[in-house]
Design a protein around this motif. Structure first.
Motif, PDB file in Angstrom:
ATOM      1  N   THR A  46      -8.625  -6.326  18.884  1.00  0.00           N
ATOM      2  CA  THR A  46      -9.290  -5.057  19.171  1.00  0.00           C
ATOM      3  C   THR A  46      -8.287  -3.913  19.187  1.00  0.00           C
ATOM      4  N   VAL A  47      -7.182  -4.106  19.899  1.00  0.00           N
ATOM      5  CA  VAL A  47      -6.165  -3.061  19.986  1.00  0.00           C
ATOM      6  C   VAL A  47      -5.543  -2.810  18.617  1.00  0.00           C
ATOM      7  N   ARG A  48      -5.341  -3.872  17.855  1.00  0.00           N
ATOM      8  CA  ARG A  48      -4.757  -3.703  16.526  1.00  0.00           C
ATOM      9  C   ARG A  48      -5.669  -2.839  15.655  1.00  0.00           C
ATOM     10  N   GLY A  49      -6.965  -2.933  15.845  1.00  0.00           N
ATOM     11  CA  GLY A  49      -7.896  -2.080  15.119  1.00  0.00           C
ATOM     12  C   GLY A  49      -7.720  -0.607  15.449  1.00  0.00           C
ATOM     13  N   TRP A  50      -7.283  -0.300  16.661  1.00  0.00           N
ATOM     14  CA  TRP A  50      -7.053   1.082  17.066  1.00  0.00           C
ATOM     15  C   TRP A  50      -5.693   1.593  16.620  1.00  0.00           C
ATOM     16  N   VAL A  51      -4.693   0.711  16.659  1.00  0.00           N
ATOM     17  CA  VAL A  51      -3.307   1.127  16.451  1.00  0.00           C
ATOM     18  C   VAL A  51      -2.869   0.980  14.990  1.00  0.00           C
ATOM     19  N   HIS A  52      -3.407   0.024  14.264  1.00  0.00           N
ATOM     20  CA  HIS A  52      -3.149  -0.208  12.843  1.00  0.00           C
ATOM     21  C   HIS A  52      -1.740  -0.689  12.520  1.00  0.00           C
ATOM     22  N   SER A  53      -1.013  -1.170  13.486  1.00  0.00           N
ATOM     23  CA  SER A  53       0.328  -1.679  13.235  1.00  0.00           C
ATOM     24  C   SER A  53       0.574  -2.873  14.165  1.00  0.00           C
ATOM     25  N   TYR A  54       1.072  -3.965  13.604  1.00  0.00           N
ATOM     26  CA  TYR A  54       1.343  -5.156  14.407  1.00  0.00           C
ATOM     27  C   TYR A  54       2.357  -4.842  15.504  1.00  0.00           C
ATOM     28  N   SER A  55       3.454  -4.189  15.134  1.00  0.00           N
ATOM     29  CA  SER A  55       4.508  -3.877  16.114  1.00  0.00           C
ATOM     30  C   SER A  55       3.992  -2.988  17.240  1.00  0.00           C
ATOM     31  N   ALA A  56       3.246  -1.965  16.878  1.00  0.00           N
ATOM     32  CA  ALA A  56       2.703  -1.064  17.896  1.00  0.00           C
ATOM     33  C   ALA A  56       1.711  -1.797  18.795  1.00  0.00           C
ATOM     34  N   THR A  57       0.943  -2.698  18.215  1.00  0.00           N
ATOM     35  CA  THR A  57      -0.013  -3.473  19.001  1.00  0.00           C
ATOM     36  C   THR A  57       0.715  -4.350  20.009  1.00  0.00           C
TER      37      THR A  57
END
Length: 106
Positions: A46-57
């Motif tokens: 879910t968070v990856r859908g908002w952030v769009h980056s693995y590292s940022a997630t």
């Protein structure tokens, strides 16, 4: 579900001894990552859908775990709860990534 259980056991094996060293007590030490690990694991997509980056997630999810576990430790009278939580979570995620890179596990 099996992958989560393995990752959860790995996290507990790393973090519980660190929290015990912080004098958190068994219950507080075990429940710290028990409270956050399912949210981090299952909320990742879910968070990856908002952030769009693995590292940022990873950063967002680990920050969540660090802050919530620090609050939990503080409620159990652990001194310097943020530093203990930061140390436990950084150790756990670093060893987890290293183990995955070297052995494909967890």
């Amino acid at each position: 579900m099996t992958a989560w259980l393995i990752a959860f056991a790995f996290t507990q094996a790393v973090e519980v001894p660190i929290y015990l060293r912080a004098k958190a007590g068994w219950r507080a030490a075990v429940l710290a990552s028990t409270l956050t690990h399912p949210v981090v694991w299952f909320g990742f997509a879910t968070v990856r859908g908002w952030v769009h980056s693995y590292s940022a997630t990873v950063v967002v999810m680990e920050a969540f775990a660090i802050i919530l576990e620090a609050i939990w430790l503080s409620s159990h009278n652990v001194k310097r709860p943020f530093l203990w939580s930061l140390g436990a979570n950084l150790t756990s995620v670093t060893l987890g990534f290293a183990s995955r890179a070297l052995f494909g596990w967890p």
